[in-house]
Design a protein around this motif. Structure first.
Motif, PDB file in Angstrom:
ATOM      1  N   PRO A 150       0.812  -1.226   0.000  1.00 27.27           N
ATOM      2  CA  PRO A 150       0.000   0.000   0.000  1.00 27.27           C
ATOM      3  C   PRO A 150       0.839   1.267   0.000  1.00 27.27           C
ATOM      4  CG  PRO A 150      -0.881  -1.580   1.567  1.00 27.27           C
ATOM      5  CD  PRO A 150       0.426  -2.123   1.104  1.00 27.27           C
ATOM      6  N   TRP A 151       1.965   1.261   0.720  1.00 27.53           N
ATOM      7  CA  TRP A 151       2.819   2.443   0.761  1.00 27.53           C
ATOM      8  C   TRP A 151       3.528   2.657  -0.565  1.00 27.53           C
ATOM      9  CZ3 TRP A 151       2.024   5.848   4.380  1.00 27.53           C
ATOM     10  CH2 TRP A 151       1.478   5.432   5.597  1.00 27.53           C
ATOM     11  N   GLY A 152       3.937   1.558  -1.217  1.00 27.57           N
ATOM     12  CA  GLY A 152       4.557   1.688  -2.533  1.00 27.57           C
ATOM     13  C   GLY A 152       3.592   2.259  -3.558  1.00 27.57           C
ATOM     14  N   GLY A 185       9.513   3.049 -23.923  1.00 21.18           N
ATOM     15  CA  GLY A 185       8.508   3.468 -24.888  1.00 21.18           C
ATOM     16  C   GLY A 185       7.749   4.665 -24.359  1.00 21.18           C
ATOM     17  N   PRO A 186       6.424   4.617 -24.361  1.00 17.12           N
ATOM     18  CA  PRO A 186       5.628   5.759 -23.876  1.00 17.12           C
ATOM     19  C   PRO A 186       5.433   5.769 -22.359  1.00 17.12           C
ATOM     20  CG  PRO A 186       4.169   4.072 -24.728  1.00 17.12           C
ATOM     21  CD  PRO A 186       5.576   3.576 -24.966  1.00 17.12           C
ATOM     22  N   TYR A 187       5.977   4.765 -21.689  1.00 12.09           N
ATOM     23  CA  TYR A 187       5.720   4.608 -20.263  1.00 12.09           C
ATOM     24  C   TYR A 187       6.913   5.100 -19.442  1.00 12.09           C
ATOM     25  CZ  TYR A 187       2.146   1.552 -22.195  1.00 12.09           C
ATOM     26  OH  TYR A 187       1.106   1.051 -22.924  1.00 12.09           O
ATOM     27  N   SER A 188       6.705   6.182 -18.710  1.00 16.06           N
ATOM     28  CA  SER A 188       7.745   6.692 -17.827  1.00 16.06           C
ATOM     29  C   SER A 188       7.897   5.774 -16.621  1.00 16.06           C
ATOM     30  CB  SER A 188       7.409   8.114 -17.374  1.00 16.06           C
ATOM     31  OG  SER A 188       8.348   8.558 -16.421  1.00 16.06           O
ATOM     32  N   LEU A 189       9.141   5.585 -16.168  1.00 13.81           N
ATOM     33  CA  LEU A 189       9.416   4.721 -15.029  1.00 13.81           C
ATOM     34  C   LEU A 189       9.637   5.515 -13.747  1.00 13.81           C
ATOM     35  CD1 LEU A 189      11.852   2.119 -16.649  1.00 13.81           C
ATOM     36  CD2 LEU A 189       9.366   1.987 -16.395  1.00 13.81           C
ATOM     37  N   VAL A 190       9.463   6.836 -13.806  1.00  9.31           N
ATOM     38  CA  VAL A 190       9.710   7.661 -12.627  1.00  9.31           C
ATOM     39  C   VAL A 190       8.769   7.276 -11.496  1.00  9.31           C
ATOM     40  CG1 VAL A 190       9.648   9.995 -11.679  1.00  9.31           C
ATOM     41  CG2 VAL A 190      10.627   9.592 -13.940  1.00  9.31           C
ATOM     42  N   GLU A 191       7.481   7.276 -11.771  1.00  3.44           N
ATOM     43  CA  GLU A 191       6.503   6.953 -10.739  1.00  3.44           C
ATOM     44  C   GLU A 191       6.677   5.513 -10.242  1.00  3.44           C
ATOM     45  OE1 GLU A 191       5.344  10.239 -13.194  1.00  3.44           O
ATOM     46  OE2 GLU A 191       5.599   8.141 -13.786  1.00  3.44           O
ATOM     47  N   LEU A 192       6.929   4.590 -11.195  1.00  2.85           N
ATOM     48  CA  LEU A 192       7.131   3.186 -10.820  1.00  2.85           C
ATOM     49  C   LEU A 192       8.366   3.034  -9.942  1.00  2.85           C
ATOM     50  CD1 LEU A 192       6.250   0.233 -11.120  1.00  2.85           C
ATOM     51  CD2 LEU A 192       7.688   0.102 -13.167  1.00  2.85           C
ATOM     52  N   SER A 193       9.435   3.750 -10.267  1.00  2.00           N
ATOM     53  CA  SER A 193      10.675   3.667  -9.493  1.00  2.00           C
ATOM     54  C   SER A 193      10.477   4.181  -8.073  1.00  2.00           C
ATOM     55  CB  SER A 193      11.788   4.461 -10.188  1.00  2.00           C
ATOM     56  OG  SER A 193      12.051   3.944 -11.480  1.00  2.00           O
ATOM     57  N   GLY A 195       7.647   4.303  -6.448  1.00  6.29           N
ATOM     58  CA  GLY A 195       6.792   3.340  -5.773  1.00  6.29           C
ATOM     59  C   GLY A 195       7.561   2.100  -5.341  1.00  6.29           C
ATOM     60  N   TYR A 196       8.445   1.594  -6.220  1.00 10.10           N
ATOM     61  CA  TYR A 196       9.231   0.397  -5.898  1.00 10.10           C
ATOM     62  C   TYR A 196      10.203   0.682  -4.764  1.00 10.10           C
ATOM     63  CZ  TYR A 196      12.389  -3.560  -6.406  1.00 10.10           C
ATOM     64  OH  TYR A 196      13.161  -4.677  -6.157  1.00 10.10           O
ATOM     65  N   LEU A 197      10.861   1.837  -4.784  1.00  9.92           N
ATOM     66  CA  LEU A 197      11.790   2.202  -3.722  1.00  9.92           C
ATOM     67  C   LEU A 197      11.059   2.294  -2.380  1.00  9.92           C
ATOM     68  CD1 LEU A 197      14.585   3.111  -2.768  1.00  9.92           C
ATOM     69  CD2 LEU A 197      13.956   5.456  -3.401  1.00  9.92           C
ATOM     70  N   THR A 198       9.878   2.890  -2.385  1.00  9.50           N
ATOM     71  CA  THR A 198       9.088   2.987  -1.159  1.00  9.50           C
ATOM     72  C   THR A 198       8.685   1.609  -0.664  1.00  9.50           C
ATOM     73  OG1 THR A 198       8.219   5.125  -1.892  1.00  9.50           O
ATOM     74  CG2 THR A 198       7.041   4.017  -0.110  1.00  9.50           C
ATOM     75  N   PHE A 199       8.307   0.727  -1.586  1.00  5.69           N
ATOM     76  CA  PHE A 199       7.951  -0.650  -1.218  1.00  5.69           C
ATOM     77  C   PHE A 199       9.127  -1.363  -0.558  1.00  5.69           C
ATOM     78  CE2 PHE A 199       8.170  -5.154  -2.435  1.00  5.69           C
ATOM     79  CZ  PHE A 199       7.035  -5.639  -1.789  1.00  5.69           C
ATOM     80  N   ILE A 200      10.328  -1.201  -1.105  1.00  5.96           N
ATOM     81  CA  ILE A 200      11.509  -1.855  -0.543  1.00  5.96           C
ATOM     82  C   ILE A 200      11.804  -1.324   0.858  1.00  5.96           C
ATOM     83  CG2 ILE A 200      14.008  -2.131  -0.777  1.00  5.96           C
ATOM     84  CD1 ILE A 200      12.339  -3.876  -2.652  1.00  5.96           C
ATOM     85  N   ILE A 201      11.727  -0.002   1.032  1.00  5.78           N
ATOM     86  CA  ILE A 201      11.966   0.588   2.352  1.00  5.78           C
ATOM     87  C   ILE A 201      10.943   0.072   3.357  1.00  5.78           C
ATOM     88  CG2 ILE A 201      11.955   2.743   3.669  1.00  5.78           C
ATOM     89  CD1 ILE A 201      13.045   4.136   1.162  1.00  5.78           C
TER      90      ILE A 201
END
Length: 230
Positions: A150-152, A185-193, A195-201
């Motif tokens: 949920p936090w990610g 492609g058309p999908y930015s990874l900024v938001e995903l990155s 979110g993933y970093l927050t999930f790991i923390i």
């Protein structure tokens, strides 16, 4: 008398831990719902119902309309967020009959039921979990999802809100360039990155907090305190 006093202290500590878990669960639930609501509301504000500019694969690939997107988000939230969060809240921590020297060692036992070298665990967890290697303790894996995912998602959602305003309202060219440079492609990874970093923390905070409870007395169904047996 000493035994009675110890049992009383154990029950008091259990109630205190349950209260902390309940408060954390409520805060997590509200944070997730608020972040998703902000993301959905912002998307609707800027697109005004025109989904042709929406990058979500459910829309751009599968062709979902607005109602289908909302329904799919609700279903995903129930099965990947709310149910695991409930398992974290009402579930029990993993009890070990042997000690653990570090949080990472506990984490490997918690998820894979075996002690792993820190480097091997980090490689497995950061690059493969929950696909490969497959977790051995699915119950604790579900609780981990309920704690951390949920936090990610909330962090990724808030970054998406910021992206809408930065690109559509404020016209920040430098931010557009950053998003374009970190994309597939058309999908930015900024938001995903983010979110993933927050999930790991959040995941490692889960392991740290659970490790403290691993060898503590556990209350059985009769209301008495018990300890894990070797």
């Amino acid at each position: 008398m000493a035994v009675v006093s110890q049992l009383s202290q154990n029950k008091s500590q259990i109630k205190k831990n349950d209260m902390k878990k309940g408060i954390f669960t409520l805060v997590t639930f509200l944070s997730y719902v608020s972040a998703r609501a902000a993301d959905i509301a912002t998307t609707d504000y800027f697109l005004s119902g025109d989904m042709s500019q929406e990058a979500n694969p459910l829309v751009s690939v599968l062709g979902f309309n607005w109602e289908q997107l909302l329904l799919s988000n609700a279903v995903i939230s129930v099965f990947l967020i709310f149910i695991p969060l409930y398992f974290y809240w009402k579930g029990h921590s993993k009890r070990l009959s042997i000690g653990h020297e570090s949080t990472l060692e506990f984490a490997s036992v918690c998820i894979y039921n075996t002690k792993m070298e820190p480097s091997k665990f980090l490689r497995s967890f950061l690059l493969g979990w929950p696909i490969w290697p497959v977790p051995k303790d699915f119950y604790q894996s579900i609780r981990l999802l309920g704690f951390a995912l949920p936090w990610g998602v909330a962090a990724g959602s808030m970054m998406a809100v910021f992206a809408w305003w930065a690109t559509w309202a404020w016209s920040w060219e430098i931010y557009n360039e950053i998003r374009a440079s970190i994309a597939i492609g058309p999908y930015s990874l900024v938001e995903l990155s983010i979110g993933y970093l927050t999930f790991i923390i959040a995941s490692f905070y889960f392991f740290k907090s659970e490790a403290k409870r691993a060898n503590k007395p556990l209350e059985d169904n009769s209301g008495q305190s018990s300890v894990p047996q070797p």
